[in-house]
Design an enzyme around this catalytic site. Structure first.
Site, PDB file in Angstrom:
ATOM      1  N   GLN A  16       0.839  -1.213   0.000  1.00  0.00           N
ATOM      2  CA  GLN A  16       0.000   0.000   0.000  1.00  0.00           C
ATOM      3  C   GLN A  16       0.867   1.253   0.000  1.00  0.00           C
ATOM      4  O   GLN A  16       2.091   1.180   0.168  1.00  0.00           O
ATOM      5  CB  GLN A  16      -0.957   0.011   1.191  1.00  0.00           C
ATOM      6  CG  GLN A  16      -0.289   0.128   2.549  1.00  0.00           C
ATOM      7  CD  GLN A  16      -1.318   0.227   3.691  1.00  0.00           C
ATOM      8  OE1 GLN A  16      -2.418  -0.323   3.605  1.00  0.00           O
ATOM      9  NE2 GLN A  16      -0.960   0.937   4.737  1.00  0.00           N
ATOM     10  N   TYR A 148      10.893   8.979  15.288  1.00  0.00           N
ATOM     11  CA  TYR A 148      10.739   8.906  13.820  1.00  0.00           C
ATOM     12  C   TYR A 148      11.805   9.780  13.145  1.00  0.00           C
ATOM     13  O   TYR A 148      12.517   9.329  12.242  1.00  0.00           O
ATOM     14  CB  TYR A 148       9.330   9.369  13.424  1.00  0.00           C
ATOM     15  CG  TYR A 148       9.054   9.290  11.942  1.00  0.00           C
ATOM     16  CD1 TYR A 148       8.796   8.074  11.329  1.00  0.00           C
ATOM     17  CD2 TYR A 148       9.036  10.443  11.151  1.00  0.00           C
ATOM     18  CE1 TYR A 148       8.542   8.001   9.971  1.00  0.00           C
ATOM     19  CE2 TYR A 148       8.769  10.377   9.792  1.00  0.00           C
ATOM     20  CZ  TYR A 148       8.517   9.155   9.206  1.00  0.00           C
ATOM     21  OH  TYR A 148       8.265   9.076   7.861  1.00  0.00           O
ATOM     22  N   PRO A 184      -2.686   5.291   3.020  1.00  0.00           N
ATOM     23  CA  PRO A 184      -3.601   4.710   4.019  1.00  0.00           C
ATOM     24  C   PRO A 184      -3.128   4.925   5.453  1.00  0.00           C
ATOM     25  O   PRO A 184      -3.935   5.230   6.345  1.00  0.00           O
ATOM     26  CB  PRO A 184      -3.602   3.221   3.657  1.00  0.00           C
ATOM     27  CG  PRO A 184      -3.337   3.208   2.192  1.00  0.00           C
ATOM     28  CD  PRO A 184      -2.378   4.339   1.950  1.00  0.00           C
TER      29      PRO A 184
END
Ligand code: NAD
Length: 246
Positions: A16, A148, A184
């Site tokens: 995805q 992150y 997504p």
């Protein structure tokens, strides 16, 4: 004629988002694509697409990565796309989240590159390895992206270091640093926030072009970096962020 005619491209996180868009575009450009992901169900959606072969691969598993790479024929391009966004400041980030983020966002590239580089050296025809970083890295501080940002900065450092070490073998290493891309997982992160509509406006607002990027806009850059058009390009981080970092 396709821009990737005759090339074999392997990528992770192809089920995805950006990985999926890159797999589809690379196949359209003539590459033979080996699309991998840990999510077997979702990966099935790519089955039957001309030019794409799917293989289930968990990039957290060193033995699985090694066995997968050993099973392949010639490979010209590798796109290490898998990654995870942990939300939070450093005070919200427990050790488990810290370690998982580094494992998936950085050590997965260590695993993949250690398996693919000797193969490319043996092939003797060079190669292009593209790593997924982010503009939220050493390029820009983003709120609540503590671990992150640290992982994506590490990706830039790793990419440059490998580019220097293997330049004589004509293996090129570059990374891409997107701003906010409509995928997504981004939608999931937004929908999990207390006020999703406001959160979406905030995400859009930080891009000076006034919108989110599309996954296809990332795929165009992957095709360029995989193709011979970028034959003189190595060791670079490509910021593709709609002006967020300006
Ligand atoms: P996504 O998060 O929507 O999908 C990620 C895919 O990775 C999924 O198909 C998932 O099954 C797969 N995956 C997860 N763990 C895996 C594992 N252990 N082994 C193999 N596959 C695994 O994708 P996205 O939003 O397109 O993000 C892809 C990459 O791009 C990530 O590295 C992300 O950090 C980076 N990125 C995304 C954005 C953004 O705004 N979406 C911005 C900058 C960078």
């Amino acid at each position: 004629m396709g821009r990737l005619d005759g090339k074999v491209l392997v990528l992770s996180a192809a089920a995805q988002g950006i990985g999926r868009a890159a797999a589809l575009m690379a196949a359209k450009e003539g590459a033979k694509v080996i699309a991998t992901d840990v999510n077997a169900e979702k990966l099935k959606e790519l089955e039957g697409t001309p030019g794409i072969e799917t293989r289930v691969l968990d990039v957290l598993n060193t033995d699985a990565v090694n066995a997968f790479v050993a099973s392949l024929g010639k490979v010209d391009i590798v796109f290490n796309c898998a990654g995870f966004v942990a939300d939070g400041t450093i005070l919200d980030t427990d050790e488990k989240t810290w370690d998982f983020s580094f494992d998936l966002n950085v050590k997965s590239m260590y695993r993949m590159c250690r398996a693919f580089i000797p193969k490319m050296i043996e092939q003797g025809t060079g190669g292009s390895i593209i790593n997924m970083s982010s503009v939220a890295s050493s390029i820009k501080g983003a709120p609540s992206r503590s671990v992150y940002g640290a992982t994506k900065a590490a990706v830039i450092g790793l990419t440059k270091s490998m580019a220097v070490d293997f330049v004589e073998h004509k293996i090129r290493f570059n990374c891409i640093c997107p701003g906010t891309v409509d995928t997504p997982s981004l939608r999931e992160r937004i929908n999990a926030l207390p006020n999703p509509e406001q959160a979406m406006q905030d995400f859009i607002g930080r891009q000076k072009l006034g919108r989110l990027a599309t996954a296809d806009e990332m795929a165009y850059l992957i095709v360029y970096l995989g193709s011979n058009e970028s034959a003189f390009v190595t060791g670079q981080e490509f910021v593709i962020d709609g002006g967020w970092s300006l």
